[in-house]
Design a protein around this motif. Structure first.
Motif, PDB file in Angstrom:
ATOM      1  N   LYS A   1      57.961   0.031 -70.486  1.00  0.00           N
ATOM      2  CA  LYS A   1      58.439   0.620 -71.739  1.00  0.00           C
ATOM      3  C   LYS A   1      59.027   2.010 -71.502  1.00  0.00           C
TER       4      LYS A   1
ATOM      5  N   GLU B   1      63.114   2.954 -71.795  1.00  0.00           N
ATOM      6  CA  GLU B   1      63.563   3.985 -72.724  1.00  0.00           C
ATOM      7  C   GLU B   1      64.330   5.083 -71.991  1.00  0.00           C
TER       8      GLU B   1
ATOM      9  N   ASP C   1      59.658   1.420 -82.342  1.00  0.00           N
ATOM     10  CA  ASP C   1      59.059   0.118 -82.639  1.00  0.00           C
ATOM     11  C   ASP C   1      59.302  -0.278 -84.092  1.00  0.00           C
TER      12      ASP C   1
ATOM     13  N   ARG D   1      62.984  -1.781 -84.700  1.00  0.00           N
ATOM     14  CA  ARG D   1      63.462  -2.957 -83.978  1.00  0.00           C
ATOM     15  C   ARG D   1      63.479  -4.207 -84.847  1.00  0.00           C
TER      16      ARG D   1
ATOM     17  N   ASP E   1      66.550  -3.191 -78.450  1.00  0.00           N
ATOM     18  CA  ASP E   1      65.855  -2.003 -77.948  1.00  0.00           C
ATOM     19  C   ASP E   1      66.703  -0.743 -78.032  1.00  0.00           C
TER      20      ASP E   1
END
Length: 468
Positions: free
Chosen positions: A382, A386, A454, A457, A462
């Motif tokens: 994650k 990002e 989150d 989404r 993403d």
């Protein structure tokens, strides 16, 4: 008009095969649906056959298949349920005992599905248990011989905006944890000439990108001229025989990434996204897995790919908690992820598969330790993803818009999903009354803004982006 409903589990290869099967039914005049149902969705009396294409990579995948089979039986009481794919290949007898409306076609004979529409047209009144009995007898007869491994090819993709081509199936390796090789059998490859013809047909049909899918890309081998073509030579020929279609490689084995392959993928029509089958950063674990490479090969592959493509999206598979994996072994896996800088890690907890050598391997790693290791890999993934998205903020990249059913209204906005050349899954926001919505499958230029939170989404997205 009778409707055929498809459910697809597992890998990209299964999606390709389901699209080919769906095309056979659509060409015969059947209505076809491929939207996965949830427990809350209503069934339909129009559905006469459900086809579920299954996976056996983990126990959880098989559990999911059984849950969906039961759901289909409940929602479509007039329908027969055809179970095919890898799980059907290795557990046919068990699946058939689940219900009298189930018929089973082993994954190695999956291409037989293309012959089902003509059978159903000859006996249009058959449904439910009677149809299942008829199809099972048909499958049993056809499965006595060999079935072409690439029969379910199609140049029309009704449910995916990016086309795919299966160029290899099966595997000759003996990895100790893998049940897929038992389900799909020995390696077979699509001949170079057929691959060229099918990609040319995709390009002519207006497809902007084709994903080359395999079980083990390292084992692609086809007669060619006075010798044999491996994957590097196949890709070279596909690029030479086409003009504008882009190529994406579904999965790479580290041992085939060398200077010769990188010379080919340097072509700007090969997308800058590579998923490497790694499994562990420890040579000791790789040896127990009977993988055909060691960790130095992974490091070298990553180095070559980064030299060949500018800031490529590099992903990998990792199995956590393999029998005998020590803290020192997992520390080497963590080190590998960090030093290679993988953008994304697909982390699996080890799942003992019946019929494999690892099924009885000891010592087993405790479930809580395995869970902790998976959690570390997911957290790393994650954070890394990002950071990768953020590194492109303000830049413009090419993207393919996803299918129309992925467009939806969210908080009075229209969200269009697109996948960039380097595999960023973007949300592009439009006003609800906008008339300038790009069509599914079209290529657009998007400006990357930032990673999505989150809460923002929808689906697999993403990245927040806008049309450039």
């Amino acid at each position: 008009m009778k409707t055929i409903h498809f459910e697809t589990l597992g890998c990209k290869l299964n999606q390709v095969e389901s699209e080919g099967a769906a095309r056979a039914f659509a060409d015969a005049g059947f209505a076809v649906t491929m939207e996965s149902l949830s427990a809350k969705d209503a069934g339909s009396d129009d559905v006469s056959l459900c086809v579920i294409n299954t996976c056996t990579v983990t126990a959880k995948a098989e559990q999911k298949a059984r849950r969906i089979i039961r759901m289909l039986l409940l929602k479509f009481p007039q329908a027969a349920v055809c179970v095919t794919g890898c799980y059907a290949q290795v557990e046919a007898a068990f699946i058939r005992r689940m219900d009298s409306r189930i018929c089973v076609l082993g994954g190695q004979h999956k291409g037989v599905i293309a012959d089902v529409p003509s059978l159903m047209l000859r006996e249009p009144d058959l449904c439910g248990e009677k149809l299942a009995e008829k199809l099972q007898a048909f499958f049993d007869e056809k499965s006595r011989g060999s079935t072409p491994a690439f029969k379910l090819a199609t140049d029309t993709f009704s449910f995916h905006s990016r086309s795919s081509l299966k160029i290899q199936d099966g595997c000759n390796n003996v990895c100790t944890y893998c049940r897929i090789r038992l389900a799909r059998g020995k390696s077979v490859s699509l001949p170079v000439e057929e691959a060229i013809a099918q990609v040319q047909a995709l390009e002519k049909a207006g497809q902007s990108e084709v994903v080359l899918t395999t079980v083990n890309i390292a084992q692609y081998r086809s007669p060619w001229k006075d010798g044999y073509a491996d994957f590097a030579e196949l890709l070279r020929q596909l690029l030479s025989a086409t003009e504008h279609i882009f190529f994406r490689i579904s999965s790479l084995y580290p041992e085939i990434v060398d200077e010769r392959l990188c010379e080919v993928i340097a072509n700007p029509r090969v997308q800058s996204h590579f998923h490497i089958s790694v499994q562990s950063g420890s040579d000791a674990v790789l040896a127990r897995m009977k993988r055909p490479y060691r960790i130095a090969t992974v490091y070298k592959a990553v180095e070559l790919l980064r030299k060949t493509k500018d800031r490529p999206f590099l992903a990998c598979d990792v199995i956590a908690g393999f029998p005998g994996e020590t803290e020192e072994d997992f520390a080497l896996t963590k080190k590998m992820c960090e030093e290679c800088g993988f953008t994304w890690v697909h982390a699996f907890p080890f799942s003992p598969r019946p019929g494999t050598e690892a099924y009885t391997m000891r010592p087993m790693v405790a479930n809580n330790i395995t869970s902790d290791r998976v959690a570390w890999l997911e957290a790393f993934s994650k954070k890394s993803r990002e950071a990768y998205i953020s590194s492109f903020a303000g830049e413009t990249v090419s993207a393919v818009c996803e299918t129309v059913h992925r467009q939806r209204l969210v908080r009075d906005r229209l969200i269009v999903h697109a996948v960039t050349q380097n595999f960023l899954h973007c949300q592009i926001v439009f006003p609800p009354d906008s008339q300038n919505i790009p069509r599914a499958g079209s290529v657009v230029q998007v400006k990357i803004r930032r990673p999505l939170t989150d809460a923002e989404r929808t689906g697999e997205s993403d990245t927040l982006a806008e049309l450039a």
